[in-house]
Design a protein around this motif. Structure first.
Motif, PDB file in Angstrom:
ATOM      1  N   ASP A   1      28.517  11.604 -27.973  1.00 25.73           N
ATOM      2  CA  ASP A   1      27.800  10.966 -26.865  1.00 25.73           C
ATOM      3  C   ASP A   1      27.018   9.732 -27.297  1.00 25.73           C
ATOM      4  O   ASP A   1      26.191   9.229 -26.561  1.00 25.73           O
TER       5      ASP A   1
ATOM      6  N   ILE B   1      21.647   1.968 -19.034  1.00 28.92           N
ATOM      7  CA  ILE B   1      21.929   2.143 -17.609  1.00 28.92           C
ATOM      8  C   ILE B   1      20.703   1.752 -16.782  1.00 28.92           C
ATOM      9  O   ILE B   1      20.838   1.238 -15.666  1.00 28.92           O
TER      10      ILE B   1
ATOM     11  N   TRP C   1      30.221  -1.782 -18.811  1.00 30.10           N
ATOM     12  CA  TRP C   1      29.730  -0.650 -19.577  1.00 30.10           C
ATOM     13  C   TRP C   1      28.251  -0.778 -19.904  1.00 30.10           C
ATOM     14  O   TRP C   1      27.760  -1.861 -20.178  1.00 30.10           O
TER      15      TRP C   1
ATOM     16  N   THR D   1      24.598   3.825 -22.286  1.00 31.57           N
ATOM     17  CA  THR D   1      24.084   5.145 -21.949  1.00 31.57           C
ATOM     18  C   THR D   1      25.208   6.136 -21.688  1.00 31.57           C
ATOM     19  O   THR D   1      26.010   5.943 -20.776  1.00 31.57           O
TER      20      THR D   1
ATOM     21  N   PHE E   1      27.059   9.494 -20.348  1.00 33.37           N
ATOM     22  CA  PHE E   1      26.922  10.418 -19.225  1.00 33.37           C
ATOM     23  C   PHE E   1      27.127  11.836 -19.748  1.00 33.37           C
ATOM     24  O   PHE E   1      26.435  12.754 -19.394  1.00 33.37           O
TER      25      PHE E   1
ATOM     26  N   ASP F   1      32.210  10.403 -21.342  1.00 34.07           N
ATOM     27  CA  ASP F   1      32.027   9.368 -20.324  1.00 34.07           C
ATOM     28  C   ASP F   1      30.758   8.551 -20.580  1.00 34.07           C
ATOM     29  O   ASP F   1      29.780   9.052 -21.109  1.00 34.07           O
ATOM     30  N   VAL F   2      30.813   7.288 -20.165  1.00 32.33           N
ATOM     31  CA  VAL F   2      29.677   6.377 -20.291  1.00 32.33           C
ATOM     32  C   VAL F   2      29.326   5.854 -18.906  1.00 32.33           C
ATOM     33  O   VAL F   2      30.203   5.642 -18.073  1.00 32.33           O
ATOM     34  N   GLN F   3      28.050   5.646 -18.653  1.00 30.87           N
ATOM     35  CA  GLN F   3      27.614   5.116 -17.368  1.00 30.87           C
ATOM     36  C   GLN F   3      27.886   3.628 -17.292  1.00 30.87           C
ATOM     37  O   GLN F   3      27.932   2.941 -18.314  1.00 30.87           O
TER      38      GLN F   3
ATOM     39  N   TYR G   1      30.218   6.196 -13.604  1.00 34.13           N
ATOM     40  CA  TYR G   1      30.559   6.554 -14.979  1.00 34.13           C
ATOM     41  C   TYR G   1      32.068   6.720 -15.078  1.00 34.13           C
ATOM     42  O   TYR G   1      32.762   6.942 -14.087  1.00 34.13           O
ATOM     43  N   ASN G   2      32.573   6.580 -16.294  1.00 40.07           N
ATOM     44  CA  ASN G   2      33.981   6.806 -16.559  1.00 40.07           C
ATOM     45  C   ASN G   2      34.172   6.991 -18.053  1.00 40.07           C
ATOM     46  O   ASN G   2      33.256   6.772 -18.839  1.00 40.07           O
TER      47      ASN G   2
ATOM     48  N   ARG H   1      35.619   6.415 -21.946  1.00 38.16           N
ATOM     49  CA  ARG H   1      35.597   5.244 -22.813  1.00 38.16           C
ATOM     50  C   ARG H   1      36.955   4.583 -23.023  1.00 38.16           C
ATOM     51  O   ARG H   1      37.025   3.479 -23.521  1.00 38.16           O
TER      52      ARG H   1
END
Length: 113
Positions: A3, A21, A76, A79, A81, A85-87, A99-100, A102
């Motif tokens: 993460d 974020i 991107w 941060t 999620f 996933d990244v916010q 979010y989705n 990477r």
């Protein structure tokens, strides 16, 4: 993996980092003007500083194909999620946070440390 996306640096060069974020969320409250010809956004803060965020589309996570240029843009944050996933900030007909994972080829806008 994990993460922590390269310590928040992401793909940015030395002395630069991805925004958090919370920093991207602050952009959603600024006065914004959308282009008449595309879904590009221009934001202006109280001091008159402008930020242009093009709706550059994205690269697909499976085959790298370009999708939706001029229709939407994804930026991107540093941060996470969750572990995969990244916010991010989403631009299109509206501007919002999401979010989705990477593997997607979304845009980055590095900020100075």
């Amino acid at each position: 993996t994990g993460d922590n996306w390269n310590g928040g640096k992401g793909p940015c060069p030395p002395g630069w980092r991805l925004p958090t974020i919370d920093e991207l969320d602050a952009l959603t409250s600024l006065p914004a003007k959308k282009s008449d010809l595309s879904n590009d956004w221009e934001l202006t803060d109280a001091g008159g500083h402008r930020l242009f965020l093009p709706a550059a589309g994205w690269r697909g996570g499976y085959d790298g194909s370009l999708a939706a240029p001029g229709l939407s843009g994804y930026y991107w944050s540093a941060t996470p999620f969750n572990s995969s996933d990244v916010q991010l900030l989403v631009l299109g007909y509206d501007m919002y946070l999401g979010y989705n994972d990477r593997r997607r080829g979304y845009s980055v806008r590095c900020v100075k440390n």
